[in-house]
Design an enzyme around this catalytic site. Structure first.
Site, PDB file in Angstrom:
ATOM      1  N   ASP A  37      37.703  38.913  35.055  1.00 57.27           N
ATOM      2  CA  ASP A  37      37.661  40.359  34.855  1.00 57.27           C
ATOM      3  C   ASP A  37      38.441  41.117  35.918  1.00 57.27           C
ATOM      4  OD1 ASP A  37      36.159  40.093  32.589  1.00 57.27           O
ATOM      5  OD2 ASP A  37      34.261  40.769  33.485  1.00 57.27           O
ATOM      6  N   PHE A  40      42.487  42.004  34.810  1.00 57.29           N
ATOM      7  CA  PHE A  40      42.985  42.822  33.709  1.00 57.29           C
ATOM      8  C   PHE A  40      44.151  43.678  34.211  1.00 57.29           C
ATOM      9  CE2 PHE A  40      38.853  42.144  31.544  1.00 57.29           C
ATOM     10  CZ  PHE A  40      39.346  41.853  30.275  1.00 57.29           C
ATOM     11  N   ARG A 176      19.476  30.944  24.797  1.00 60.16           N
ATOM     12  CA  ARG A 176      18.484  30.216  25.578  1.00 60.16           C
ATOM     13  C   ARG A 176      18.124  31.015  26.829  1.00 60.16           C
ATOM     14  NH1 ARG A 176      21.475  24.796  26.764  1.00 60.16           N
ATOM     15  NH2 ARG A 176      19.789  24.650  28.311  1.00 60.16           N
TER      16      ARG A 176
END
Length: 204
Positions: A37, A40, A176
């Site tokens: 991230d 970008f 989960r």
């Protein structure tokens, strides 16, 4: 490079990649995280792909990221990171680099570095429930999830499944419990990070 265990944690948006990576990093004193991230491109970069019908750029494809810089930064960390003291009864421990991001396995130079590969999935409805609670830059526009985010994820997942070089990717159901997912990944890391640890020959 042999002193490093490099763990790739990928998956669909909002699946818990970053949270898992941070928890592992906090648990291991000789580890570091690199997040996709952070790579970008600026929103005004001409390298972005524009979607006219949405008046929005496509932030869910590999060209929206500076993957060359990410790769170079990973290599720099490998070169510079000082050896930690380790923990437990292991006489020699490997340093751990956690590389996380939704498209890390789409960039072969990075994918090839990873010793462990995980891909966290969610179904479409659960993914949307999580994503709609978040704010992005640039912000999602109406229709972006349906027209771009989810189709791009399905395409990426299919590419991984059909790529023989990625046969070692372990798929994890992101619905989960966070604890179960953490325990699974952390146990595998602990087993491999100890070069000369008798516990590694046993089931963790």
């Amino acid at each position: 490079m042999s002193d490093w265990l490099i763990v790739g944690i990928s998956g669909v948006t909002c699946s818990g990649k970053t949270t898992l990576s941070k928890e592992i990093n906090a648990k291991l004193t000789n580890s570091v995280v690199i997040s996709q991230d952070d790579y970008f491109l600026p929103t005004d970069s001409p390298r972005h792909t524009f979607i006219p019908e949405l008046n929005h750029i496509n932030m869910d494809i590999i060209s929206s990221l500076d993957m060359e810089k990410m790769h170079n930064d990973i290599l720099q960390v490998i070169q510079d990171f000082e050896t930690g003291n380790g923990d437990g009864n292991c006489r020699t421990t490997r340093r751990v680099l956690i590389v996380e991001g939704f498209l890390i396995f789409s960039y072969k130079p990075i994918s090839d570095l990873t010793n462990l590969k995980y891909f966290i999935t969610l179904d479409k409805d659960e993914c949307w429930k999580r994503r709609e609670l978040r704010t992005y830059l640039p912000p999602d526009v109406p229709g972006y999830y349906e027209k771009i985010v989810w189709p791009e994820f399905l395409k990426h997942k299919s590419e991984i499944i059909n790529d023989s070089s990625l046969s070692e990717v372990k798929f994890i159901d992101g619905s989960r419990s966070k604890k179960d997912i953490f325990d699974e990944v952390y146990s595998a890391i602990k087993c491999l990070m100890c070069k000369e640890c008798s516990e590694c020959t046993q089931s963790l």
